[in-house]
Design a protein around this motif. Structure first.
Motif, PDB file in Angstrom:
ATOM      1  N   ALA A 120      31.591  99.781   4.596  1.00 42.13           N
ATOM      2  CA  ALA A 120      31.135  98.855   5.641  1.00 42.13           C
ATOM      3  C   ALA A 120      29.615  98.901   5.771  1.00 42.13           C
ATOM      4  N   ASP A 121      28.952  98.865   4.623  1.00 41.60           N
ATOM      5  CA  ASP A 121      27.483  98.788   4.553  1.00 41.60           C
ATOM      6  C   ASP A 121      26.786 100.029   5.085  1.00 41.60           C
ATOM      7  N   ARG A 122      27.494 101.167   5.147  1.00 46.41           N
ATOM      8  CA  ARG A 122      26.846 102.409   5.559  1.00 46.41           C
ATOM      9  C   ARG A 122      27.218 103.522   4.582  1.00 46.41           C
ATOM     10  N   PRO A 123      26.234 104.354   4.191  1.00 50.21           N
ATOM     11  CA  PRO A 123      26.552 105.496   3.317  1.00 50.21           C
ATOM     12  C   PRO A 123      27.224 106.608   4.113  1.00 50.21           C
ATOM     13  N   LEU A 124      28.390 107.032   3.672  1.00 52.25           N
ATOM     14  CA  LEU A 124      29.118 108.082   4.380  1.00 52.25           C
ATOM     15  C   LEU A 124      28.495 109.449   4.125  1.00 52.25           C
ATOM     16  N   LYS A 125      28.569 110.300   5.126  1.00 46.84           N
ATOM     17  CA  LYS A 125      28.157 111.690   4.993  1.00 46.84           C
ATOM     18  C   LYS A 125      29.429 112.536   4.972  1.00 46.84           C
ATOM     19  N   VAL A 126      29.703 113.141   3.837  1.00 47.84           N
ATOM     20  CA  VAL A 126      30.930 113.927   3.670  1.00 47.84           C
ATOM     21  C   VAL A 126      30.550 115.377   3.412  1.00 47.84           C
ATOM     22  N   ASN A 127      31.132 116.281   4.183  1.00 42.20           N
ATOM     23  CA  ASN A 127      30.796 117.698   4.043  1.00 42.20           C
ATOM     24  C   ASN A 127      32.016 118.539   4.393  1.00 42.20           C
ATOM     25  N   HIS A 128      31.900 119.853   4.128  1.00 47.51           N
ATOM     26  CA  HIS A 128      32.969 120.772   4.526  1.00 47.51           C
ATOM     27  C   HIS A 128      33.139 120.718   6.040  1.00 47.51           C
ATOM     28  N   SER A 129      34.377 120.794   6.494  1.00 41.90           N
ATOM     29  CA  SER A 129      34.630 120.855   7.934  1.00 41.90           C
ATOM     30  C   SER A 129      34.672 122.312   8.370  1.00 41.90           C
ATOM     31  N   LYS A 130      34.224 122.550   9.601  1.00 43.98           N
ATOM     32  CA  LYS A 130      34.311 123.886  10.184  1.00 43.98           C
ATOM     33  C   LYS A 130      35.514 124.003  11.114  1.00 43.98           C
ATOM     34  N   ASN A 131      36.237 122.893  11.285  1.00 43.89           N
ATOM     35  CA  ASN A 131      37.337 122.876  12.251  1.00 43.89           C
ATOM     36  C   ASN A 131      38.556 122.196  11.654  1.00 43.89           C
ATOM     37  N   ALA A 132      39.720 122.591  12.153  1.00 40.61           N
ATOM     38  CA  ALA A 132      40.955 121.899  11.804  1.00 40.61           C
ATOM     39  C   ALA A 132      41.193 120.766  12.793  1.00 40.61           C
ATOM     40  N   ILE A 133      42.009 119.813  12.418  1.00 39.45           N
ATOM     41  CA  ILE A 133      42.356 118.711  13.299  1.00 39.45           C
ATOM     42  C   ILE A 133      43.431 119.174  14.275  1.00 39.45           C
ATOM     43  N   ASN A 134      43.230 118.907  15.561  1.00 41.60           N
ATOM     44  CA  ASN A 134      44.255 119.202  16.561  1.00 41.60           C
ATOM     45  C   ASN A 134      45.411 118.229  16.369  1.00 41.60           C
ATOM     46  N   LYS A 135      46.604 118.770  16.235  1.00 39.40           N
ATOM     47  CA  LYS A 135      47.773 117.944  15.916  1.00 39.40           C
ATOM     48  C   LYS A 135      48.856 118.124  16.966  1.00 39.40           C
ATOM     49  N   PRO A 136      49.844 117.205  16.985  1.00 37.13           N
ATOM     50  CA  PRO A 136      50.990 117.396  17.883  1.00 37.13           C
ATOM     51  C   PRO A 136      51.699 118.692  17.531  1.00 37.13           C
ATOM     52  N   PRO A 137      52.354 119.330  18.518  1.00 36.51           N
ATOM     53  CA  PRO A 137      53.036 120.600  18.256  1.00 36.51           C
ATOM     54  C   PRO A 137      54.084 120.464  17.167  1.00 36.51           C
ATOM     55  N   ARG A 138      54.185 121.491  16.324  1.00 29.70           N
ATOM     56  CA  ARG A 138      55.211 121.524  15.294  1.00 29.70           C
ATOM     57  C   ARG A 138      56.388 122.364  15.779  1.00 29.70           C
ATOM     58  N   SER A 139      57.528 122.198  15.110  1.00 30.65           N
ATOM     59  CA  SER A 139      58.698 122.992  15.480  1.00 30.65           C
ATOM     60  C   SER A 139      58.438 124.457  15.156  1.00 30.65           C
ATOM     61  N   LEU A 140      59.075 125.348  15.896  1.00 29.45           N
ATOM     62  CA  LEU A 140      58.884 126.775  15.683  1.00 29.45           C
ATOM     63  C   LEU A 140      59.322 127.190  14.293  1.00 29.45           C
ATOM     64  N   GLY A 141      60.366 126.538  13.770  1.00 30.66           N
ATOM     65  CA  GLY A 141      60.858 126.888  12.436  1.00 30.66           C
ATOM     66  C   GLY A 141      59.847 126.584  11.357  1.00 30.66           C
ATOM     67  N   SER A 142      59.280 125.379  11.384  1.00 29.77           N
ATOM     68  CA  SER A 142      58.308 125.009  10.356  1.00 29.77           C
ATOM     69  C   SER A 142      57.031 125.807  10.511  1.00 29.77           C
ATOM     70  N   LEU A 143      56.646 126.135  11.766  1.00 28.45           N
ATOM     71  CA  LEU A 143      55.445 126.919  11.992  1.00 28.45           C
ATOM     72  C   LEU A 143      55.621 128.338  11.450  1.00 28.45           C
ATOM     73  N   ALA A 144      56.788 128.927  11.692  1.00 27.85           N
ATOM     74  CA  ALA A 144      57.043 130.280  11.197  1.00 27.85           C
ATOM     75  C   ALA A 144      57.060 130.310   9.679  1.00 27.85           C
TER      76      ALA A 144
END
Length: 241
Positions: free
Chosen positions: A201-225
């Motif tokens: 969209a006519d802008r140069p993106l700045k892409v770099n390593h992230s220092k944080n994870a994305i906050n997500k909806p809670p996962r089931s206890l089984g899949s988390l374990a």
């Protein structure tokens, strides 16, 4: 000097062990800001007793804090972003097909590249292997035109590999925003870094390593374990090699 756009708080726990656990939250996101958590070494804050009332004793009120009250809007964020009121707690865009593939086909976790590990808070690397692994699969994207949607961003970065989540942030009323893009694997995240400077969209993106994870909806206890067991086992195996 105090930053009027940043708030601080003191949280008092009942036991010292809880303090040690809470310190590990340093570096995590809350309302699209990155928190800094450290043990408090200052003297206890003074409290003001409430007026006596029927059935009540002189109970200390909430400690009076010397910092400014919360602002109605968020101020400048890391990388120069800002948040429009109401957008801070927006859920990320989920690629359900990719997430389902990741959960149904568990695979050994890839080693975290040294350059990525250097950007992750040491306490997260040591005590939260799941979050560390998620961060290693996530990139920060800046200078995004405000006309670009999270779906368009997901489609754009799919050229680097399967995208699981996209979290847009920043004030939509400003010319640019920023975002976090989480991939299904570390290899794809590393490939996404090569898109730094690419026009969107006519802008140069700045892409770099992230220092944080994305906050997500809670996962089931089984899949988390299951995820924790697999990730911890992989890290242990890598460490002993």
């Amino acid at each position: 000097p105090l930053n009027p756009l940043v708030n601080e708080a003191i949280v008092r726990f009942e036991d010292p062990a809880s303090v040690k656990v809470a310190v590990h939250l340093s570096g995590t996101e809350l309302g699209d800001r990155v928190m800094t958590v450290a043990p408090n070494t200052a003297p206890p804050l003074a409290t003001t007793p409430l007026p006596s009332a029927v059935g009540l004793q002189n109970t200390p009120s909430t400690p009076v804090h010397p910092f400014s009250p919360p602002s109605a809007t968020f101020g400048p964020l890391p990388h120069g972003g800002a948040i429009h009121p109401g957008s801070a707690h927006a859920l990320p865009l989920i690629n359900h097909a990719v997430v389902a593939m990741m959960e149904s086909n568990p695979r050994p976790k890839e080693p975290i590249p040294p350059a990525v590990a250097a950007a992750i808070h040491p306490s997260i690397l040591q005590y939260d292997p799941i979050k560390a692994e998620e961060i290693s699969r996530t990139v920060y994207v800046g200078n995004i035109s405000n006309v670009v949607t999270d779906q368009q961003l997901m489609d754009f970065f799919s050229s680097a590999g399967p995208v699981a989540y996209v979290k847009m942030a920043g004030d939509g009323l400003q010319p640019t925003r920023f975002a976090f893009v989480e991939f299904a694997d570390v290899t794809s995240a590393q490939a996404a870094l090569l898109l730094n400077g690419t026009m969107l969209a006519d802008r140069p993106l700045k892409v770099n390593h992230s220092k944080n994870a994305i906050n997500k909806p809670p996962r089931s206890l089984g899949s988390l374990a299951s995820a924790y067991t697999a990730t911890a086992a992989q890290i242990a195996a890598t460490t002993t090699e």
